[in-house]
Design a protein around this motif. Structure first.
Motif, mmCIF file in Angstrom:
data_model
loop_
_atom_site.group_PDB
_atom_site.id
_atom_site.type_symbol
_atom_site.label_atom_id
_atom_site.label_comp_id
_atom_site.label_asym_id
_atom_site.label_seq_id
_atom_site.Cartn_x
_atom_site.Cartn_y
_atom_site.Cartn_z
ATOM 1 N N ASP A 77 0.821 -1.205 0.000
ATOM 2 C CA ASP A 77 0.000 0.000 0.000
ATOM 3 C C ASP A 77 0.856 1.255 0.000
ATOM 4 O O ASP A 77 0.392 2.330 -0.370
ATOM 5 N N LEU A 78 2.116 1.097 0.442
ATOM 6 C CA LEU A 78 3.026 2.241 0.443
ATOM 7 C C LEU A 78 4.455 1.731 0.299
ATOM 8 O O LEU A 78 4.867 0.809 1.001
ATOM 9 N N VAL A 79 5.201 2.329 -0.630
ATOM 10 C CA VAL A 79 6.608 2.002 -0.844
ATOM 11 C C VAL A 79 7.443 3.234 -0.501
ATOM 12 O O VAL A 79 7.164 4.337 -0.972
ATOM 13 N N VAL A 80 8.455 3.044 0.342
ATOM 14 C CA VAL A 80 9.340 4.137 0.756
ATOM 15 C C VAL A 80 10.737 3.863 0.211
ATOM 16 O O VAL A 80 11.307 2.795 0.462
ATOM 17 N N TRP A 81 11.266 4.809 -0.547
ATOM 18 C CA TRP A 81 12.614 4.638 -1.100
ATOM 19 C C TRP A 81 13.307 5.991 -1.171
ATOM 20 O O TRP A 81 12.680 7.035 -0.945
ATOM 21 N N GLY A 100 0.541 8.054 -5.754
ATOM 22 C CA GLY A 100 0.310 8.204 -4.325
ATOM 23 C C GLY A 100 0.642 6.979 -3.502
ATOM 24 O O GLY A 100 0.429 6.970 -2.285
ATOM 25 N N LYS A 101 1.189 5.930 -4.145
ATOM 26 C CA LYS A 101 1.509 4.707 -3.415
ATOM 27 C C LYS A 101 2.981 4.618 -3.031
ATOM 28 O O LYS A 101 3.427 3.596 -2.519
ATOM 29 N N SER A 102 3.749 5.657 -3.314
ATOM 30 C CA SER A 102 5.170 5.623 -2.970
ATOM 31 C C SER A 102 5.640 6.983 -2.479
ATOM 32 O O SER A 102 5.041 8.015 -2.793
ATOM 33 N N ILE A 103 6.708 6.959 -1.697
ATOM 34 C CA ILE A 103 7.356 8.185 -1.235
ATOM 35 C C ILE A 103 8.819 8.132 -1.655
ATOM 36 O O ILE A 103 9.572 7.260 -1.221
ATOM 37 N N GLU A 104 9.213 9.042 -2.541
ATOM 38 C CA GLU A 104 10.612 9.187 -2.948
ATOM 39 C C GLU A 104 11.215 10.285 -2.072
ATOM 40 O O GLU A 104 10.966 11.473 -2.276
ATOM 41 N N LEU A 105 11.976 9.874 -1.073
ATOM 42 C CA LEU A 105 12.430 10.811 -0.045
ATOM 43 C C LEU A 105 13.257 11.963 -0.607
ATOM 44 O O LEU A 105 13.114 13.106 -0.175
ATOM 45 N N GLU A 154 18.053 14.948 10.680
ATOM 46 C CA GLU A 154 17.017 15.900 10.276
ATOM 47 C C GLU A 154 16.217 15.380 9.079
ATOM 48 O O GLU A 154 14.991 15.499 9.024
ATOM 49 N N ILE A 155 16.912 14.763 8.113
ATOM 50 C CA ILE A 155 16.199 14.180 6.981
ATOM 51 C C ILE A 155 15.343 13.015 7.456
ATOM 52 O O ILE A 155 14.223 12.803 6.962
ATOM 53 N N ALA A 156 15.835 12.261 8.436
ATOM 54 C CA ALA A 156 15.042 11.159 9.000
ATOM 55 C C ALA A 156 13.758 11.697 9.622
ATOM 56 O O ALA A 156 12.683 11.102 9.472
ATOM 57 N N ARG A 157 13.856 12.829 10.297
ATOM 58 C CA ARG A 157 12.658 13.428 10.916
ATOM 59 C C ARG A 157 11.667 13.870 9.845
ATOM 60 O O ARG A 157 10.453 13.625 9.956
ATOM 61 N N GLN A 158 12.169 14.502 8.802
ATOM 62 C CA GLN A 158 11.286 14.933 7.713
ATOM 63 C C GLN A 158 10.670 13.728 6.994
ATOM 64 O O GLN A 158 9.513 13.770 6.562
ATOM 65 N N SER A 159 11.441 12.650 6.889
ATOM 66 C CA SER A 159 10.924 11.423 6.276
ATOM 67 C C SER A 159 9.800 10.841 7.117
ATOM 68 O O SER A 159 8.778 10.386 6.584
ATOM 69 N N ALA A 160 9.991 10.865 8.433
ATOM 70 C CA ALA A 160 8.958 10.356 9.347
ATOM 71 C C ALA A 160 7.677 11.169 9.222
ATOM 72 O O ALA A 160 6.564 10.607 9.227
ATOM 73 N N VAL A 161 7.808 12.467 9.097
ATOM 74 C CA VAL A 161 6.632 13.342 8.933
ATOM 75 C C VAL A 161 5.887 12.982 7.643
ATOM 76 O O VAL A 161 4.650 12.907 7.617
ATOM 77 N N ALA A 162 6.641 12.737 6.569
ATOM 78 C CA ALA A 162 6.019 12.399 5.284
ATOM 79 C C ALA A 162 5.328 11.036 5.338
ATOM 80 O O ALA A 162 4.229 10.861 4.796
ATOM 81 N N ILE A 163 5.969 10.062 5.986
ATOM 82 C CA ILE A 163 5.374 8.727 6.122
ATOM 83 C C ILE A 163 4.106 8.808 6.975
ATOM 84 O O ILE A 163 3.080 8.184 6.668
ATOM 85 N N HIS A 164 4.164 9.597 8.039
ATOM 86 C CA HIS A 164 3.004 9.807 8.902
ATOM 87 C C HIS A 164 1.829 10.370 8.098
ATOM 88 O O HIS A 164 0.692 9.894 8.198
ATOM 89 N N ALA A 165 2.099 11.370 7.278
ATOM 90 C CA ALA A 165 1.034 12.003 6.483
ATOM 91 C C ALA A 165 0.422 11.017 5.493
ATOM 92 O O ALA A 165 -0.802 10.976 5.305
ATOM 93 N N LYS A 166 1.278 10.208 4.866
ATOM 94 C CA LYS A 166 0.777 9.256 3.884
ATOM 95 C C LYS A 166 -0.043 8.146 4.548
ATOM 96 O O LYS A 166 -1.092 7.735 4.029
ATOM 97 N N LEU A 167 0.408 7.664 5.705
ATOM 98 C CA LEU A 167 -0.349 6.624 6.409
ATOM 99 C C LEU A 167 -1.672 7.164 6.940
ATOM 100 O O LEU A 167 -2.653 6.421 7.035
#
Length: 315
Positions: A77-81, A100-105, A154-167
């Motif tokens: 349902d979601l791919v993170v790369w 909308g099924k993937s997040i390209e960090l 810091e990028i990890a934190r921003q990535s977490a925010v993006a994953i949170h929003a998508k979930l």
């Protein structure tokens, strides 16, 4: 006397189907590499499972997708790369996923300003000829930026925010848990960041060589002083010129430590340090011994910090 009634297969199947109707749908998250799985698992903890595509011991630099990997990506349902410059094996498969099924960090607006440049041109300056020639087909660092994004807190934190929003889009019924997970991640990350800063403060200014150019974000964030790296592409051994330069700097005491990696332990590192007082250590850029979970990313950063400190301090 009452006899125990044994449920038939049909009865069990019916019960299982009825139960499935009452359970909330789970959105499986697939992360390309383990450190991204650490971040995703922190946000998805208790909400949805997270899987890591690359098996332990595999390199993100030269991995080839198997049919089972393609199937996992398509069913996720979601791919993170990170992006095509890091996982050259991913773009085709990700391109076939619904929008909308993937997040390209690397493409996130909050991450782009934090990117730092790669170092391939610097490497080629040291090794004219064979090595530069061999690297001409290597896509990992042929972009403008260093793509080991998970090395940046810091990028990890921003990535977490993006994953949170998508979930939240996928599972709005789990908002409270997802919100709590993000809050926990940010708090634990801030605490670990402060502790690591203190742990590494005594070794700032001490020079060292890493095996390949994977640590720039971590080093910049904590003010460490890398003397240099053996290679940009860990699949290709450094050339003679590069090794001579490294050997000279080790003899002149410009570095106190050389770091190998669990998945890349070339004999060249031992050979170039032989006869010097330089210590050898190991840095694990993928957290291979860590299981993805709620606090696994913080454990990953702390482990990396300890690996740096133990060798640079001489412990």
């Amino acid at each position: 006397m009452l006899h125990k009634i044994k449920p038939t297969f049909a009865t069990l199947a019916g019960l299982a189907f009825a139960a499935s109707l009452t359970l909330p749908a789970q959105a499986a998250v697939v992360a390309s590499v383990k450190p991204l799985g650490f971040i995703a698992a922190a946000i998805a903890d208790g909400v949805t499972p997270v899987q890591v595509l690359l098996p332990d011991g595999a390199s993100e630099h030269d991995y080839a997708l198997r049919p089972s990997d393609v199937k996992r990506l398509r069913s996720a349902d979601l791919v993170v790369w990170v992006g095509p410059e890091m996982e050259a094996f991913m773009p085709k498969a990700v391109g076939q996923l619904p929008a909308g099924k993937s997040i390209e960090l690397a493409a996130l607006p909050t991450v782009k300003p934090l990117l730092i440049r790669g170092a391939d041109d610097d490497d080629r300056g040291h090794d004219e000829g064979a090595q530069a020639h061999d690297e001409s087909g290597y896509s990992h660092h042929h972009g403008e930026y260093n793509m080991h994004l998970w090395m940046s807190p810091e990028i990890a934190r921003q990535s977490a925010v993006a994953i949170h929003a998508k979930l939240l889009e996928l599972m709005p019924q789990s908002r409270d848990k997802l919100d709590a997970n993000l809050q926990h991640f940010e708090a634990e990350l801030a605490t670990a960041d402060s502790q690591i800063e203190s742990q590494l403060a005594p070794v700032k200014g001490k020079g060292y060589f890493v095996f390949h150019d994977a640590y720039s974000y971590f080093e910049k964030h904590y003010g460490l002083t890398q003397t240099g790296h053996f290679t940009v592409n860990p699949e290709i051994q450094p050339g003679a010129q590069r090794l001579h330069q490294i050997r000279t700097e080790l003899v002149e005491h410009k570095a106190v430590c050389v770091f190998a990696e669990p998945q890349f332990r070339p004999a060249v590192i031992d050979a170039v340090a032989r006869g010097t007082n330089v210590r050898s250590g190991t840095l694990d850029p993928l957290g291979t011994a860590i299981t993805p979970g709620r606090d696994s990313y913080v454990k990953f950063l702390s482990q990396l910090s300890t690996q740096y400190a133990s060798c640079l301090k001489g412990a």
